[in-house]
Design a protein around this motif. Sequence first.
Motif: not given
Length: 226
Positions: A90-95
């Motif tokens: 699970f990978t966070r995708h955000s600024c």
Amino acid sequence: MENSRRDFLRRTCALVAGVSVSPFAANGTTDTETEQAIKYAIIHDETKCIGCNACAEACRETNHVPEGVSRLSIEKTGPYGEYPNQYYHFTRHSCEHCEDAPCVNVCPTGAAYIDKKTGIVSVKADKCVGCQYCLLACPYDIRFINPVTKAADKCDFCQETNLKQGKQPACVEVCPTNALVFGNLKDPNSLLVSTLKTNATQRNKQDLGTRPKLFRITAKPGEISI
């Protein structure tokens, strides 16, 4: 009147599309060497993340993000391994809140800026003309046009919501496994700094020189049980 102003500025931006944009924003906030007491960053510990998406839902509710767009998402990859011992990442995708932010460098109106007090990369919606230069410049592909405000939008660490109330960002507050650590890189006694010192971390596309402030503790097996 406001619509007319937006239309005029959009046409103006289109006319200069083939011309190089100055690497300095109108408000001069690209000077990343300016000394400051606070430099916010976040760690996503993929070894603890279970992919529950509580962070994404809390972000949407706290910051009134419209349906169809998102400031934060958790990307699931896999399964890996052989059945029955399979697992997901699970990978966070955000600024990424870059210290040298391409989105800020190309903004023709100063709407995209780096807050000198906190290092947060943010957007002044009332200055944005929707030219989408910042969307194209972002190497992490995280910006979007808010369908309600018609301005560029993205994660701002809950700058205008939770942080103003002295709270942690919404995503950090609701994470059931403490997979997110938010804090001040300038504070040597912070949990953020101690976590960085005691764990191997990675940052995306460091070769670009953007100096992102989203750190990742790389994934190991683990997924929410249903």
